[in-house]
Design a protein around this motif. Structure first.
Motif, short mmCIF file in Angstrom:
data_model
loop_
_atom_site.label_atom_id
_atom_site.label_comp_id
_atom_site.label_asym_id
_atom_site.label_seq_id
_atom_site.Cartn_x
_atom_site.Cartn_y
_atom_site.Cartn_z
N PHE A 163 0.78 -1.22 0.00
CA PHE A 163 0.00 0.00 0.00
C PHE A 163 0.82 1.28 0.00
O PHE A 163 0.28 2.35 -0.29
CB PHE A 163 -0.95 0.01 1.21
CG PHE A 163 -2.00 -1.07 1.15
CD1 PHE A 163 -2.87 -1.15 0.09
CD2 PHE A 163 -2.09 -2.02 2.15
CE1 PHE A 163 -3.83 -2.15 0.03
CE2 PHE A 163 -3.05 -3.01 2.11
CZ PHE A 163 -3.92 -3.08 1.03
N GLY A 164 2.11 1.20 0.33
CA GLY A 164 2.92 2.40 0.35
C GLY A 164 2.99 3.04 -1.04
O GLY A 164 3.39 2.40 -2.00
N ARG A 165 2.57 4.30 -1.15
CA ARG A 165 2.53 5.06 -2.40
C ARG A 165 1.67 4.35 -3.46
O ARG A 165 1.91 4.48 -4.67
CB ARG A 165 3.94 5.33 -2.95
CG ARG A 165 4.75 6.25 -2.04
CD ARG A 165 6.07 6.66 -2.69
NE ARG A 165 5.90 7.30 -3.98
CZ ARG A 165 5.54 8.56 -4.15
NH1 ARG A 165 5.28 9.33 -3.12
NH2 ARG A 165 5.41 9.07 -5.36
N ALA A 166 0.67 3.62 -3.00
CA ALA A 166 -0.23 2.94 -3.94
C ALA A 166 -1.22 3.93 -4.55
O ALA A 166 -1.67 4.87 -3.89
CB ALA A 166 -1.01 1.84 -3.21
N ALA A 167 -1.54 3.72 -5.82
CA ALA A 167 -2.56 4.53 -6.49
C ALA A 167 -3.94 4.13 -5.99
O ALA A 167 -4.26 2.94 -5.94
CB ALA A 167 -2.48 4.33 -8.00
N VAL A 168 -4.74 5.12 -5.59
CA VAL A 168 -6.05 4.86 -5.03
C VAL A 168 -7.10 5.70 -5.75
O VAL A 168 -6.92 6.90 -5.95
CB VAL A 168 -6.08 5.20 -3.52
CG1 VAL A 168 -7.47 5.00 -2.94
CG2 VAL A 168 -5.08 4.34 -2.76
N VAL A 169 -8.18 5.04 -6.15
CA VAL A 169 -9.34 5.73 -6.71
C VAL A 169 -10.36 5.92 -5.60
O VAL A 169 -10.70 4.97 -4.89
CB VAL A 169 -9.96 4.92 -7.87
CG1 VAL A 169 -11.26 5.56 -8.33
CG2 VAL A 169 -8.98 4.84 -9.03
N ILE A 170 -10.84 7.15 -5.43
CA ILE A 170 -11.80 7.47 -4.37
C ILE A 170 -13.21 7.31 -4.91
O ILE A 170 -13.57 7.90 -5.92
CB ILE A 170 -11.60 8.90 -3.84
CG1 ILE A 170 -10.13 9.14 -3.48
CG2 ILE A 170 -12.51 9.15 -2.65
CD1 ILE A 170 -9.58 8.19 -2.45
#
Length: 270
Positions: A46-53
């Motif tokens: 999860f470190g610096r993972a791309a996340v869609v909100i």
């Protein structure tokens, strides 16, 4: 006073390894703390993972200030919000105000503005950190098709059939193998930092040290089988578990992974 044990944000893993954070309670400090905890427990994932909100779990879209506070908090927690998931016209306006792209049909299934369930839709093909090595599904396949070569890793010896995709060579760190609309069988090792994804089930006849995602398009009946379990992450239809959440007595054992009541279950194989 009743204690609320339900998480404020439901994190699901998308088809291309991008996390989809579905907001169920707009409690910014709580959401940020949950994400910080995830990053601390599994920094490699999860470190610096791309996340869609995804604000689809709320009754109405948040105001711009609240949404911006959430984005800033998530960045401080160690992840990188990259877009908003498709929703209502309010979400479209919010995405413009925040300067983020709007990913239509990101979720395997999403709700229309009128509240009805929409038909299943594939995840948007946002460029992942590692290149996908995919074999497209076809009604009939006369000859095996070779997987494309990843620029970051040696060629993967794979073949496909109408039944499934067979990966004969080890899947090394930085590689991603994707079985489109079928099962995936890996005859050897899935190394740490590697990722195998299938719309159907995943069968691994060697050690699983990387990530395995089955039911990528939302198939909750898909399963994962492996001969030696050390997975960084396993996911079925978006539900996931990381290594830190898995009982130590299952590590190194032959296991099967399945989804039951929307929860990941893992059991040793006899």
């Amino acid at each position: 006073m009743a204690v609320d044990y339900e998480q404020a944000g439901e994190l699901k893993i998308g088809q291309v390894g991008i996390a989809n954070l579905r907001i169920r309670t707009l409690d910014v400090p709580r959401l940020v703390e949950e994400m910080r905890s995830r990053v601390q427990r599994a920094p490699n994932m999860f470190g610096r993972a791309a996340v869609v909100i995804d604000f689809g779990g709320l009754s109405h879209a948040p105001d711009t200030a609240s949404a911006q506070a959430l984005l800033d908090g998530l960045r401080a927690a160690g992840v990188l919000p990259v877009a908003l998931a498709y929703g209502t016209s309010e979400i479209e306006k919010l995405s413009q105000a925040l300067g983020l792209p709007l990913l239509a049909k990101f979720r395997a299934s999403y709700e229309r503005a009128d509240g009805g369930a929409a038909e299943a839709a594939p995840a948007v093909a946002v460029a992942p950190a590692v290149r996908r090595e995919a074999v497209a599904a076809a009604p009939t396949v006369a000859e095996p098709a070779a997987a494309s070569r990843s620029p970051a890793a040696p060629a993967a010896a794979a073949s496909s059939s109408s039944v499934g995709l067979i990966q004969a060579a080890p899947v090394r760190s930085g590689q991603q193998i994707y079985a489109d609309n079928r099962d995936l069988t890996v005859l050897t090792t899935v190394g740490a930092g590697a990722e195998v994804i299938a719309d159907g089930s995943v069968h691994i006849y060697g050690p699983l040290r990387g990530r395995a995602l089955a039911g990528a398009q939302g198939n909750a009946k898909a399963r994962i089988f492996c001969r030696e379990f050390h997975a960084e992450l396993v996911a079925i239809a978006g539900r996931y578990k990381v290594l830190e959440d898995i009982p130590k007595e299952l590590r190194g054992k032959p296991v099967q992974v399945w989804l039951e009541d929307e929860q990941i279950k893992i059991a040793a194989l006899d």
